[in-house]
Design a protein around this motif. Sequence first.
Motif, mmCIF file in Angstrom:
data_model
loop_
_atom_site.group_PDB
_atom_site.id
_atom_site.type_symbol
_atom_site.label_atom_id
_atom_site.label_comp_id
_atom_site.label_asym_id
_atom_site.label_seq_id
_atom_site.Cartn_x
_atom_site.Cartn_y
_atom_site.Cartn_z
ATOM 1 N N TYR A 92 0.838 -1.103 0.109
ATOM 2 C CA TYR A 92 0.041 -0.008 0.005
ATOM 3 C C TYR A 92 0.711 1.374 -0.213
ATOM 4 O O TYR A 92 0.588 2.203 -0.773
ATOM 5 C CB TYR A 92 -0.946 -0.178 1.201
ATOM 6 N N HIS A 146 1.277 3.374 -3.539
ATOM 7 C CA HIS A 146 0.088 4.479 -3.394
ATOM 8 C C HIS A 146 -0.343 5.430 -4.571
ATOM 9 O O HIS A 146 -1.389 5.161 -4.812
ATOM 10 C CB HIS A 146 0.086 5.067 -1.979
ATOM 11 N N VAL A 194 -7.682 0.901 -1.207
ATOM 12 C CA VAL A 194 -7.556 0.049 -0.359
ATOM 13 C C VAL A 194 -8.532 0.288 0.945
ATOM 14 O O VAL A 194 -8.350 1.370 1.638
ATOM 15 C CB VAL A 194 -6.192 -0.224 0.114
#
Length: 134
Positions: A99, A103, A113
């Motif tokens: 993540y 990103h 997410v």
Amino acid sequence: ISKGPGNSKSEKSTAVPPGPPMYLDLVYIPNHSNRKNVDVEFFKRVRSFYYVVSGNDSASEEPSRAVLDSLLEGKAQWDSNMKVTLIPTHDSEVMREWYQETHGKQQDLNIMVLASSSTVVMQDESFPACKIEL
């Protein structure tokens, strides 16, 4: 896909049958998001508004960083930029690192997410939960 020059052994993706893309509302990524069963071809063909990412076993590489990267690569090849929500069932180190490191690309591809702090308690067991409205 050939494993290399001069190697007669080949490996094919068996995650999805050949044909046009399939559009679904919700998809559970098979086998705890293990890379043995899910690749870029899966995400090019199985297009969903929501993907559930299961797995919390770092020894078995579940969820697999390769699977998460395959989502980015596969989604980049879609002909539309529809919003996709990734729903992890566990807070894993792999998921957190992926993540943070990707990103910007997630934003470019319209991937969100889902993080949920909601918990369901049933009898002697509690587990994370999220609500999805289709």
